[in-house]
Enzyme design. Structure first.
Site, PDB file in Angstrom:
ATOM      1  N   TYR A 114     -34.682 -15.895 -17.446  1.00 57.84           N
ATOM      2  CA  TYR A 114     -34.452 -16.236 -18.757  1.00 57.84           C
ATOM      3  C   TYR A 114     -34.711 -17.288 -19.084  1.00 57.84           C
ATOM      4  CZ  TYR A 114     -32.468 -14.779 -22.639  1.00 57.84           C
ATOM      5  OH  TYR A 114     -31.767 -14.966 -24.360  1.00 57.84           O
ATOM      6  N   LYS A 157     -37.696 -19.325 -21.240  1.00 56.00           N
ATOM      7  CA  LYS A 157     -37.151 -19.932 -22.886  1.00 56.00           C
ATOM      8  C   LYS A 157     -37.024 -21.294 -23.034  1.00 56.00           C
ATOM      9  CE  LYS A 157     -34.958 -16.347 -24.971  1.00 56.00           C
ATOM     10  NZ  LYS A 157     -35.352 -15.275 -26.004  1.00 56.00           N
ATOM     11  N   ASN A 208     -19.483  -3.704 -21.877  1.00 54.83           N
ATOM     12  CA  ASN A 208     -18.844  -4.475 -20.718  1.00 54.83           C
ATOM     13  C   ASN A 208     -17.368  -3.577 -20.892  1.00 54.83           C
ATOM     14  OD1 ASN A 208     -20.339  -4.621 -19.100  1.00 54.83           O
ATOM     15  ND2 ASN A 208     -20.072  -5.910 -18.346  1.00 54.83           N
TER      16      ASN A 208
END
Length: 314
Positions: free
Chosen positions: A147, A151, A192
């Site tokens: 990731y 990016k 969460n």
């Protein structure tokens, strides 16, 4: 010849993308939502389906897309560690191949294109708060690298297309964003904690909970993204978008318990690999260039988010 602006939103059925689609429809645009529904959900866009200026294409942008549009918002990518680490090769592909395909489309149709980059390009920052000229401290071979480096490579591609092909680009670096339509099981700290609190489970805090994050409500983020795409001075970025108010993870857990009226206990677990210890944007550039800053306080935003997540509790 169409008179309305035709806008493509990749990842348009995602958490952030669905709110952006909504905003663009309010602004009188024709909106084409492109999503492969890997992490996006039809639930996020069901209320838009009957809008005459809205259409959906099920498509994976790692393959080329041939379409006529005036603007492209490139938001397609799993954004939470639990999702992007599930298939790390695909995560890198959507960032690299996907960006190449969308930049190629923008070049062909002469569209303006915005890249939704991330604060993760700064890694575990050695500079605090993070300014746009900081190059970051990123592990290029860790479990989050698909990731982070994906990016970073996407930003490289955008600026190379700008220099080599004079493409009309915009690049924003998005810091922690939360709100309704977040995936309840995306593993992010806000979702969460809320789900754990609403179901009376222990709230799991990693480390001592002293690591910090800055939480920006989705409505503020969409406003910033929209202003960046439409800024008239041709400012291309990169530009930090996020809330400069910093909270420890422990503070967040305590606020969620208070707002939900939960009896959950806070339990502590070891820190995961490459988890940044500090994260806070310097948004002076956004204030200066766009006249933008967040307006929604954490308590207010968490209240809206908790109300949404209650729908998932049976």
């Amino acid at each position: 010849m169409h008179l309305r602006k035709r806008v493509l939103v990749t990842g348009g059925a995602g958490f952030l993308g669905s709110f952006l689609c909504e905003r663009l429809l309010q602004e009188g645009c024709e909106v084409i939502c492109c999503d492969n529904f890997y992490t996006g959900s039809k639930r996020n866009i069901t209320h838009l389906m009957s809008h005459p200026a809205f259409e959906v294409i099920r498509h994976d942008i790692t393959f080329p897309l041939y379409i006529e549009v005036d603007e492209i918002y490139n938001l397609a990518c799993p954004a939470s560690p639990i999702h992007y680490q599930n298939d790390p090769v695909q995560t890198t592909k959507v960032n690299v191949h996907g960006s190449i395909n969308m930049l190629g489309l923008a070049k062909r149709v002469k569209a303006r294109i915005l890249q939704a980059s991330t604060s993760e390009v700064y890694g575990d920052p050695a500079v605090h708060p993070q300014t746009e000229d900081y190059w970051g401290n990123v592990n290029c071979i860790g479990p989050r690298s698909c990731y982070d480096e994906g990016k970073r490579c996407a930003e490289t591609l955008f600026f190379d297309y700008y220099r080599q092909h004079q493409l009309n680009i915009r690049v924003v670096r998005i810091f922690n964003t939360y709100g309704p339509r977040m995936h309840p099981n995306d593993g992010r700290v806000v979702s969460n904690f809320i789900m754990q609190a609403l179901t009376g489970r222990d709230i799991t805090v990693f480390g001592a909970g002293s690591q910090t994050r800055s939480f920006c409500h989705v409505d503020d983020m969409v406003e910033g993204i929209y202003r960046m795409m439409n800024n008239t001075e041709g400012f291309i970025g990169p530009l930090n978008l996020g809330n400069p108010r910093e909270f420890t993870i422990l503070e967040l857990a305590e606020r969620v318990i208070h707002l939900t009226g939960s009896h959950s206990k806070i339990v502590f677990k070891p820190l995961p690999a490459d988890d940044p210890t500090q994260r806070r944007p310097n948004i002076e550039l956004a204030r200066q260039k766009l006249g933008w800053q967040p307006t929604i306080e954490l308590e207010q935003g968490l209240g809206r988010t908790i109300a949404y997540f209650k729908n998932f509790i049976s």
